[in-house]
Design an enzyme around this catalytic site. Structure first.
Site, PDB file in Angstrom:
ATOM      1  CB  SER A 165      85.603  94.746  24.772  1.00 15.39           C
ATOM      2  OG  SER A 165      85.547  93.901  23.648  1.00 15.39           O
ATOM      3  CE1 TYR A 178      85.227  98.816  21.143  1.00 14.05           C
ATOM      4  CE2 TYR A 178      85.764  96.472  21.045  1.00 14.05           C
ATOM      5  CZ  TYR A 178      84.959  97.503  21.504  1.00 14.05           C
ATOM      6  OH  TYR A 178      83.900  97.217  22.332  1.00 14.05           O
TER       7      TYR A 178
END
Length: 282
Positions: A165, A178
């Site tokens: 990500s 996250y």
């Protein structure tokens, strides 16, 4: 009849067996369909067997080859069962894509900074919620890689592709768990690439930038449907001044799994982000 799906270019994955974790999700399902369009036999893996079957049935009915298997990527016993089932049916895996993952709503913080208003703060987030986020993203990449890569040794075009990500390059506000977990995925990608480099198994990752999905819709839009302040920041920080279309991830995936195109590429985390990771904001 070959399975038809909109892909930017074709690579020949005939006789390849590809297993995609999170294969019943948005990105994972898209990858399953693209791999099938290139001739691979695709194993759609997810916790919800019925949703996996929907993807596999679509591919099979369209002339492709797919199978659906249920399994929790965070559970070692479940992954060992998956390994046994795949070994018995196919005897090998050529391509492993770890697409399972995502942010956990209960681990999100509704503020960019402590001084901002919000119904809860960093100090209210439970450790269990963050642990769930790490389990889903980091453990859920590490465990399938550990258990399933032995089925890849000695196979043609053997490669692992992880999904990292933008938050791995620099932590994004509101999602510290996250961000930390995806940073772990990127780091693990490089570690595993080094460890397996002489085994014939390549290991890489893609790092998506900002794409509009069901999962992040609440962060990008206000309740009345207008763009949120966060969305405006994202667009301002992306030199191409737009969100990506999920299908723009397919080309990067096909490049990295094709040994003729990327046979000397391993340990790479490839941004697909419209320039977000290259832009300092000035």
């Amino acid at each position: 009849m070959a399975y038809a799906y909109d892909i930017p270019f074709h690579v020949d994955l005939t006789d390849r067996v590809a297993l995609v974790t999170g294969g019943n999700g948005g990105i994972g399902g898209m990858f399953c369909r693209a791999l099938a369009a290139c001739g691979a036999t695709v194993i759609v893996l997810g916790r919800n067997l019925e949703r996996c079957k929907l993807v596999a049935d679509e591919i099979n009915q369209g002339g492709g080859k797919a199978d659906a298997i249920s399994g929790d990527v965070t559970n070692e016993e479940a992954m060992l069962r998956v390994k046994e089932e795949v070994a018995a049916k196919y005897g090998k895996i050529n391509i492993l894509i770890n697409a399972a993952g995502g942010a956990v709503k209960s681990a999100m913080i509704p503020q960019d900074q402590m001084a901002d208003e919000g119904e809860k703060t960093f100090f209210d987030i439970s450790a269990d919620a963050v642990q769930t986020e790490f389990d889903l993203n980091m453990r859920g990449t590490w465990l399938p890689s550990k258990i399933l890569t032995p089925l890849m040794l000695g196979q043609d075009g053997a490669c692992v592709l992880n999904v990292s990500s933008m938050s791995a390059f620099g932590p994004l506000t509101r999602i510290p768990g996250y961000s930390g977990a995806k940073a772990g995925v990127s780091n693990f990608t490089q570690w595993l690439a080094t460890y397996l480099a002489r085994s014939g198994v390549r290991v890489n990752a893609i790092a998506p930038g900002f794409f509009l999905t069901e999962q992040n819709h609440a962060l990008q839009f206000n309740p009345d449907g207008t763009p949120s302040a966060r969305q405006q920041k994202i667009i301002a920080g992306t030199p191409m001044r737009r969100y990506g279309d999920l299908k723009e991830l397919i080309g990067a995936m096909l490049f990295l799994v094709d040994e003729r195109a990327a046979g000397f590429v391993t340990g790479v985390v490839l941004p697909v982000d419209g320039g977000f990771s290259a832009y300092s904001g000035v």
